[in-house]
Design an enzyme around this catalytic site. Structure first.
Site, PDB file in Angstrom:
ATOM      1  N   GLU A   1      51.455 142.486  46.154  1.00 39.12           N
ATOM      2  CA  GLU A   1      51.598 143.657  47.050  1.00 39.12           C
ATOM      3  C   GLU A   1      51.490 144.957  46.263  1.00 39.12           C
ATOM      4  OE1 GLU A   1      55.228 143.228  49.308  1.00 39.12           O
ATOM      5  OE2 GLU A   1      54.693 141.181  49.852  1.00 39.12           O
TER       6      GLU A   1
ATOM      7  N   HIS B   1      54.515 143.621  54.829  1.00 39.36           N
ATOM      8  CA  HIS B   1      55.921 143.450  54.391  1.00 39.36           C
ATOM      9  C   HIS B   1      56.875 144.349  55.195  1.00 39.36           C
ATOM     10  CE1 HIS B   1      58.541 142.140  50.755  1.00 39.36           C
ATOM     11  NE2 HIS B   1      59.244 142.189  51.865  1.00 39.36           N
TER      12      HIS B   1
ATOM     13  N   ASP C   1      53.750 138.073  56.201  1.00 39.69           N
ATOM     14  CA  ASP C   1      54.372 139.390  56.007  1.00 39.69           C
ATOM     15  C   ASP C   1      54.391 139.751  54.529  1.00 39.69           C
ATOM     16  OD1 ASP C   1      55.841 141.691  56.846  1.00 39.69           O
ATOM     17  OD2 ASP C   1      57.709 140.754  56.175  1.00 39.69           O
TER      18      ASP C   1
ATOM     19  N   ILE D   1      68.210 132.976  56.384  1.00 39.22           N
ATOM     20  CA  ILE D   1      67.045 133.312  57.218  1.00 39.22           C
ATOM     21  C   ILE D   1      66.503 132.044  57.880  1.00 39.22           C
ATOM     22  CG2 ILE D   1      64.704 134.287  57.227  1.00 39.22           C
ATOM     23  CD1 ILE D   1      65.600 135.955  54.734  1.00 39.22           C
TER      24      ILE D   1
ATOM     25  N   THR E   1      57.362 134.701  55.433  1.00 42.75           N
ATOM     26  CA  THR E   1      58.110 135.972  55.402  1.00 42.75           C
ATOM     27  C   THR E   1      58.975 136.030  54.143  1.00 42.75           C
ATOM     28  OG1 THR E   1      59.872 134.924  56.676  1.00 42.75           O
ATOM     29  CG2 THR E   1      58.285 136.251  57.918  1.00 42.75           C
ATOM     30  N   ALA E   2      58.724 135.119  53.180  1.00 43.94           N
ATOM     31  CA  ALA E   2      59.595 135.029  51.994  1.00 43.94           C
ATOM     32  C   ALA E   2      59.054 135.932  50.888  1.00 43.94           C
ATOM     33  CB  ALA E   2      59.704 133.578  51.556  1.00 43.94           C
ATOM     34  N   ARG E   3      58.197 135.379  50.050  1.00 43.65           N
ATOM     35  CA  ARG E   3      57.470 136.147  49.039  1.00 43.65           C
ATOM     36  C   ARG E   3      56.083 135.527  48.945  1.00 43.65           C
ATOM     37  NH1 ARG E   3      60.670 139.525  49.575  1.00 43.65           N
ATOM     38  NH2 ARG E   3      62.118 140.412  48.063  1.00 43.65           N
TER      39      ARG E   3
END
Ligand SMILES: O=CC(=O)O
Length: 347
Positions: A287, A305, A282, A177, A256-258
């Protein structure tokens, strides 16, 4: 049940196949699919204890199946039958699976690398541009019926944004990525610096136009910092108060990873103080809970996400994970075993 059917291997389906129906049909031709009836972890553990999953050789699992099983950890593995040798995760990030616990039980784990690269990097670029341009502020004003709204000190509209051209993009984590994002960011005229556990080969660096720097230089020199590394015990909160203090004032953060690679409380503080001028996120630590300090801050551009939320990518991911299930059943091997288990012997 006929004799042939009795002899077929069993596969545990944790989650739902949404797109790759014909690929899954090809699994159900060679295996008996077992679908749990449970709706939460306690039920799942007792269903496992009842012997309902006996004989299952491989499990296919989705990110959302976490809401039923919880983490695949020592307790869960102990409840699953000893016949289970493979866990095929649909997703690039497999932090919901305790790989060490799987290794200790001889269970091999696969993920879906590369299938997610384009869509996740596209999302990172969207968040990068949106955060640089303060788009979340303007979009919220418009929806509130205030057109561009009123900025700080009564100024008309949100603060002016910044162009990506000539800015330093720091990429933390240069896997598929990160590399995909570097290529895309080059088209916007950004200068790419990166830090990674392992330095890339020189020809790859040259092709990407990416300069390898230390972690501290990455923090100190980036105008935008993008987090593209997996979450594991070494990377949890790799970005926290100490790291924010080392960054250029006014930096833009993209994640955008975790969520948990960054200390969310420290991010909220850094946004409130202006040390971070804006963020494009994201992913979140807990979450679907989103820290109220992020919700309250218009300079945080927030997406729930959706990094891989496209028909094409979700289909590719399912097909990839299903191909792991097929290989596991047919040859006792995996197409994409996770890096931590690269040295594990096949059957
Ligand atoms: O979050 C998405 C993935 O891990 O693939």
């Amino acid at each position: 049940m006929g004799r042939d059917q009795e002899q077929r291997p069993r596969v545990l389906l944790l989650g739902v196949i949404e797109h790759a129906h014909s690929a899954w049909a090809s699994v159900s031709e060679i295996a008996e699919v077992v679908t749990p009836a449970s709706t939460n972890r306690a039920e799942f553990l007792s269903e496992a204890a009842s012997g309902a999953f006996e004989g299952c050789v491989a499990a296919y699992r989705t990110f959302d199946s976490f809401s039923v099983t919880g983490k695949i950890d020592v307790e869960l593995l102990a409840a699953l039958p000893s016949s289970l040798r493979f866990i095929c995760h649909n997703g690039a990030g497999y932090d919901q699976v305790d790989v060490s616990a799987c290794t200790a039980r001889g269970v091999r784990v696969s993920n879906t690398p590369t299938a997610v690269d384009d869509a996740t990097a596209d999302m990172a670029i969207f968040l990068l541009l949106g955060a640089l341009r303060n788009l979340a502020v303007g979009m919220a004003s418009l929806r509130a019926g205030k057109w561009r709204g009123t900025g700080e000190g009564g100024a008309a509209g949100p603060a002016l944004g910044h162009d990506p051209q000539g800015k330093v993009l720091g990429i933390l984590g240069m896997g598929g990525i990160g590399r995909n994002m570097a290529r895309k960011a080059q088209a916007f005229g950004m200068k790419i610096r990166y830090h990674n556990r392992t330095r890339l080969d020189q020809d790859v660096e040259e092709a990407l136009g990416a300069e390898y720097v230390s972690f501290d230089r990455l923090l100190g020199e980036s105008d935008v910092l993008s987090l593209n590394l997996p979450l594991n015990p070494h990377t949890r909160h790799i970005i926290s108060r100490r790291e924010f203090a080392k960054m250029k004032p006014g930096i833009v953060i993209v994640n955008t990873a975790r969520g948990a690679v960054m200390d969310e409380v420290a991010l909220v503080e850094a946004l409130d103080s202006g040390q971070v001028s804006s963020a494009g996120l994201d992913v979140y630590e807990q979450e679907p809970f989103v820290h109220p300090g992020l919700l309250a801050n218009p300079r945080a551009m927030l997406v729930p996400h959706m990094g891989t939320w496209t028909v094409e990518t979700e289909t590719k991911m399912e097909e990839w994970a299903i191909s792991n299930v097929r290989m596991a059943i047919e040859s006792g091997r995996l197409r994409s075993i996770v890096p931590e288990q690269k040295d594990m012997r096949g059957e």
